[in-house]
Design an enzyme around this catalytic site. Structure first.
Site, PDB file in Angstrom:
ATOM      1  N   LYS A 142      29.919   2.915   8.764  1.00 12.62           N
ATOM      2  CA  LYS A 142      30.957   3.895   8.453  1.00 12.62           C
ATOM      3  C   LYS A 142      32.364   3.359   8.650  1.00 12.62           C
ATOM      4  CE  LYS A 142      28.422   8.258   8.870  1.00 12.62           C
ATOM      5  NZ  LYS A 142      28.504   8.627   7.458  1.00 12.62           N
ATOM      6  N   TYR A 182      23.459  15.537  -2.265  1.00 12.66           N
ATOM      7  CA  TYR A 182      23.040  16.845  -1.743  1.00 12.66           C
ATOM      8  C   TYR A 182      23.458  17.992  -2.664  1.00 12.66           C
ATOM      9  CZ  TYR A 182      22.832  13.849   2.396  1.00 12.66           C
ATOM     10  OH  TYR A 182      22.581  12.810   3.262  1.00 12.66           O
ATOM     11  N   TYR A 203      20.029  12.387  13.357  1.00 11.82           N
ATOM     12  CA  TYR A 203      20.159  11.991  11.953  1.00 11.82           C
ATOM     13  C   TYR A 203      20.459  10.499  11.914  1.00 11.82           C
ATOM     14  CZ  TYR A 203      21.976  11.244   7.287  1.00 11.82           C
ATOM     15  OH  TYR A 203      22.176  10.739   6.024  1.00 11.82           O
ATOM     16  N   ASP A 263      22.048   4.078  17.667  1.00  9.97           N
ATOM     17  CA  ASP A 263      22.645   4.267  16.349  1.00  9.97           C
ATOM     18  C   ASP A 263      24.083   4.752  16.553  1.00  9.97           C
ATOM     19  OD1 ASP A 263      23.541   5.158  13.911  1.00  9.97           O
ATOM     20  OD2 ASP A 263      21.774   6.373  13.447  1.00  9.97           O
TER      21      ASP A 263
END
Length: 345
Positions: A296, A27, A164, A267
Site C-alpha cells: 500500500k 466490488y 482481512y 500483515d
C-alpha cells in the site's frame, strides 16, 4: 484548494458512459448505471471530480486511495523520482538481473524493520506485485519452510476472525470466514484454522485477554501437527472495521508460535509506515515476526508494489530444502520504476 478550471462537461460525461460500457470496477456490478465520477485533477489531499452531469466536485480524499497515498498526490519528490527512473529504464525482469532501486529499497526496508537483539532479524526481502501477492508469498514461504524442516504435513494456517489479507485465493482463505468471501468460493479455498477475534482494546480486561490466550493456545495445540504459520494484522484489523485490539495479543501470538514451531506472519500492508502512530504496528507490541508483509503506502500510492521480509534462518532453510528455491516469480517483480518511487517515499 486546487486551481480553478472549467470542467469539460462533454468529455467527462462521455468518459463515464464509455467506462460503463466496457469496464468492471472493484466490488461493484457491471452496470450501465454504476455511480461514477471522473477524476480531473489530484493534488495534495484533494481530488477534483466531475460527475456525468458535468457538475464539478472538489473533495478531500480521506481514504488516501485505500490507505496508500500517504504523502498526497503529485508530490514533487516522488514525481521527480519517477521521472528520473523513466529516463533510464522502466522495467527489466528480476530473474538473473538486479538494479540499484531494488537493492537500495531492500536495504532500507531491512534497516527499518522491527528488530530485537534476542531474535533473528528480518534480513531478506522478496519484492512482489501487490499486497495480496505478498500474502500469497508469505503463506507459500511458511509451508516451504516447514517442509524443508521435515514437516511436510504442516500445510494449514492459523488466522484470526475479523481479519482481512487480500482477495487472491490464498489470501482470501485466511480472511474472516463469515464476513469475508468464503461462502462464494467454498470449493476453491483451502480450509484454514480460525481463532476468536481478540478482545477490543477499549474494553479488554486481563481476564478477557487470558480467555483469548487459552482459546488460541488450545487451537494451536490441537492442530500443531498440521499448522505451518499464524497470520495476523497487528493491533488493528483494517478492513474488518478498524478494530483495535491490545498489543498484548500480538505478544501472545508470538509466544504460541514459538511454543508450537509455527512461523509468525505479520500483515502490515495496511498498518505499516506510520498508520498506527508507530512506523510498524509490531512496535506497539515489541514483537519481531518471522515474516513481515508490507505494501500500500510503500510507493506513496504511486505504483503497485509490496515486499515480504523474512529472517535469514527461514531463507537459508528454504534454500537448502529439496526444492532449493522459493517457488514464486512475478513477471513484474522488483519493477525498477516502482522501486525508485518507493525508495523516494
Amino acid at each position: 484548494m486546487l486551481p480553478a478550471r472549467e470542467p469539460d462537461i462533454v468529455s467527462a460525461a462521455n468518459l463515464i458512459d464509455r467506462d460503463r460500457a466496457c469496464l468492471w470496477h472493484p466490488y461493484a456490478p457491471a452496470s450501465p448505471t454504476l455511480p461514477l465520477w471522473a477524476v480531473e485533477d489530484a493534488s495534495g489531499v484533494r481530488l477534483r471530480l466531475t460527475d456525468d452531469g458535468g457538475a464539478r466536485h472538489e473533495v478531500v480524499d480521506a481514504m488516501s486511495s485505500w490507505w496508500s497515498a500517504i504523502h498526497g498526490y503529485r508530490h514533487p519528490v516522488l514525481d521527480e523520482a519517477a521521472g528520473r527512473q523513466l529516463s533510464r529504464f522502466s522495467h527489466v525482469m528480476f530473474g538473473g538481473l538486479t538494479h540499484e532501486p531494488a537493492v537500495v529499497l531492500a536495504e532500507r526496508l531491512v534497516a527499518m524493520a522491527p528488530a530485537d537483539p534476542s531474535r533473528a532479524s528480518l534480513a531478506r526481502v522478496f519484492l512482489a506485485d501487490s499486497g495480496s501477492v505478498s500474502v500469497e508469498v508469505a503463506l507459500k514461504l511458511a509451508v516451504q519452510y516447514q517442509s524443508a524442516r521435515g514437516r511436510p504435513r504442516r500445510q494449514r494456517i492459523l488466522s484470526i476472525r475479523g481479519g482481512y489479507h487480500g482477495d487472491t485465493a490464498g489470501a482470501m482463505s485466511v480472511c474472516d470466514p463469515v464476513d469475508g468471501m468464503h461462502s462464494a468460493f467454498a470449493g476453491l479455498l483451502p480450509r484454514q484454522v480460525f481463532a476468536p477475534r481478540p478482545p477490543a482494546a477499549a474494553t479488554a480486561t486481563a481476564e478477557s485477554i487470558e480467555t483469548w490466550r487459552d482459546a488460541v493456545e488450545d487451537l494451536a495445540r490441537l492442530h500443531s501437527d498440521e499448522l505451518a504459520a499464524i497470520i495476523v494484522e497487528p493491533v488493528v484489523q483494517g478492513a474488518g472495521g478498524m478494530f483495535v485490539y491490545p498489543p498484548e495479543c500480538v505478544r501472545i501470538l508470538r509466544e504460541v508460535a514459538d511454543r508450537h514451531g509455527l512461523v509468525l506472519i505479520l500483515d502490515e500492508i495496511a498498518t505499516g509506515f506510520g498508520r498506527t502512530g508507530e512506523l510498524f504496528a509490531a512496535w506497539h507490541a515489541g514483537v519481531v515476526p518471522d515474516i513481515l508483509c508490507v505494501g500500500k503506502a510503500l510507493t506513496g500510492g504511486y505504483l503497485t508494489l509490496a515486499a515480504v521480509l523474512c529472517s535469514d534462518e527461514i531463507a537459508r532453510t528454504v534454500s537448502a530444502g529439496g526444492v532449493g528455491a522459493l517457488l514464486h516469480g512475478p513477471t513484474f517483480m522488483a519493477n525498477p520504476l516502482a522501486c525508485a518511487v518507493a525508495k523516494a517515499s
